[in-house]
Design an enzyme around this catalytic site. Structure first.
Site, short mmCIF file in Angstrom:
data_model
loop_
_atom_site.label_atom_id
_atom_site.label_comp_id
_atom_site.label_asym_id
_atom_site.label_seq_id
_atom_site.Cartn_x
_atom_site.Cartn_y
_atom_site.Cartn_z
N ARG A 203 0.81 -1.23 0.00
CA ARG A 203 0.00 0.00 0.00
C ARG A 203 0.84 1.28 0.00
O ARG A 203 0.48 2.28 0.62
CB ARG A 203 -0.98 0.04 1.18
CG ARG A 203 -1.96 -1.08 1.22
CD ARG A 203 -2.96 -1.08 0.06
NE ARG A 203 -3.83 -2.22 0.19
CZ ARG A 203 -3.58 -3.41 -0.39
NH1 ARG A 203 -2.52 -3.58 -1.15
NH2 ARG A 203 -4.41 -4.42 -0.22
N CYS B 68 -10.76 0.77 3.57
CA CYS B 68 -10.01 0.54 4.80
C CYS B 68 -9.22 1.79 5.18
O CYS B 68 -8.54 2.37 4.34
CB CYS B 68 -9.06 -0.65 4.64
SG CYS B 68 -9.96 -2.20 4.63
N GLU C 181 -3.87 4.03 5.81
CA GLU C 181 -3.74 3.66 4.39
C GLU C 181 -4.32 4.80 3.54
O GLU C 181 -3.84 5.10 2.46
CB GLU C 181 -4.54 2.37 4.15
CG GLU C 181 -4.58 1.95 2.71
CD GLU C 181 -5.33 0.62 2.52
OE1 GLU C 181 -5.27 -0.27 3.39
OE2 GLU C 181 -5.99 0.50 1.47
#
Ligand code: FAD
Length: 318
Positions: free
Chosen positions: A170, A222, A312
């Site tokens: 990520r 998320c 994230e």
């Protein structure tokens, strides 16, 4: 009429004082003085050159599905990248504009009888955004498919290979520099399974995924990165929780649930009851609500596990 507006009009559709709440999946955010939608790569390059020469501040937006946009007004330009071309080249390579919708690219790849990018069927937003954050799902991520990328860097157009993108989980070089992703070359493989069956399998996976995520609420997916086993060992020091033995990461959603933060609310922002790593907008949530809730979650997780969760989602600094 002001100069910037007149010039921007040459390159795309321009809106003045546009609210970002309309362009982010979280559905909040302040307004921007100039909002321009650009659907051709050559025009995108020209607008980037123009803004650079005039020293005008700008922020790039793809699908707005991975951003926490501040509540203040931004006095510069937001460029919504919407160039849309997809071309099949030799050796199963797809050349894809950064503004292409990731889901559409994944579906097209399957229709063309190619495999490797089915995981993209579940990812909102654009290919450019997916490269920026090294988006991934179901065991795949951009780093596994990307052959090379074309970027605009300080007035120059450069091609970077996979290694030069510095992908990790990520994360990529683009999260730490100001490169604008223009086009992407994806290396795929010829499928030995019929397109119809490949699509069926991919959709089954997506359906399962969706059944574990909150539906019908605005969110940014998320909020936190999952935690690598190395990070767990370094910060927590204890054995890996049984549920995650043999896995590479410990789920941030599980930690949030264990910390008792599920269902917590600040203003109109709430930790989803269905998936601990999702914050949902109950209607009218603000950036400040979400930021405060993020801090509350981090504190609870730290108190329970001595782990510092990392975001994230991209906070847009106005
Ligand atoms: C319901 C839901 C589920 C999700 N599930 C997943 C998942 O399973 N896996 C996953 O990885 N993500 C997931 N996400 C997050 C998100 O969809 C991805 O991160 C997506 O790739 C972001 O793309 P975007 O175009 O929306 O980026 P944006 O949100 O528009 O932008 C994100 C960042 O990238 C930058 N950026 C965008 N385009 C470019 C470009 N062309 N050049 C340079 N910088 C650029 C922006 O400036 C910003 O900093 C989910 C989101 C939602 C809402």
């Amino acid at each position: 009429m002001d100069q910037i507006y007149t010039n921007l009009k040459k390159y795309g559709k321009v809106k003045i004082n546009e609210s970002l709440a309309k362009h982010t999946t979280f559905k909040f955010g302040g307004s921007v003085k100039y909002f321009i939608l650009i659907d051709k790569t050559d025009k995108l390059i020209k607008v980037l050159q123009f803004l650079r020469e005039e020293n005008v501040e700008f922020i790039i937006l793809g699908g707005g599905s991975n951003v926490l946009w501040g509540d203040e007004t931004f006095d510069g330009v937001v460029i919504k990248i919407a160039n849309q071309e997809i071309k099949l080249l030799e050796n199963n390579v797809l050349l894809v504009d950064a503004g292409c919708v990731t889901v559409a690219v994944a579906r097209e790849s399957v229709k063309l009888g190619l495999t490797g990018f089915e995981w993209g069927i579940g990812i909102p937003g654009t290919i450019g955004g997916a490269v920026h954050g090294n988006a991934g799902a179901m065991g795949g991520d951009m780093s596994t498919n990307l052959l090379k990328v074309e970027v605009f860097r300080q007035g120059e157009i450069l091609e970077l290979n996979n290694k030069e993108c510095e992908f990790v989980y990520r994360d990529s070089a683009f999260k730490h520099n100001n490169d604008v992703v223009l086009r992407v070359w994806l290396q795929l493989q010829k499928s030995t399974i019929k397109s119809k069956d490949l699509m069926k399998k991919a959709l089954e996976n997506i359906q399962y995924r969706n059944s574990t995520q909150p539906q019908g609420f605005a969110s940014s997916g998320c909020i936190f990165k999952n935690v690598s086993v190395e990070k767990w060992k370094k910060e927590n020091g204890e054995d890996i929780p049984e549920l995650f033995v043999g896995k590479l990461v410990i789920s941030a959603g599980w930690m949030i649930e264990q910390s008792g933060a599920k269902g917590d609310k600040v203003g109109q922002a709430q930790v989803s009851e269905k998936h601990g790593n999702f914050i949902i907008n109950l209607g009218g949530a603000t950036f400040v609500d979400v930021k405060n809730l993020i801090e509350e979650i981090k504190e609870k997780v730290y108190n329970k596990f001595k782990i510092n969760l990392e975001e994230e989602v991209q906070e847009i600094d106005l």
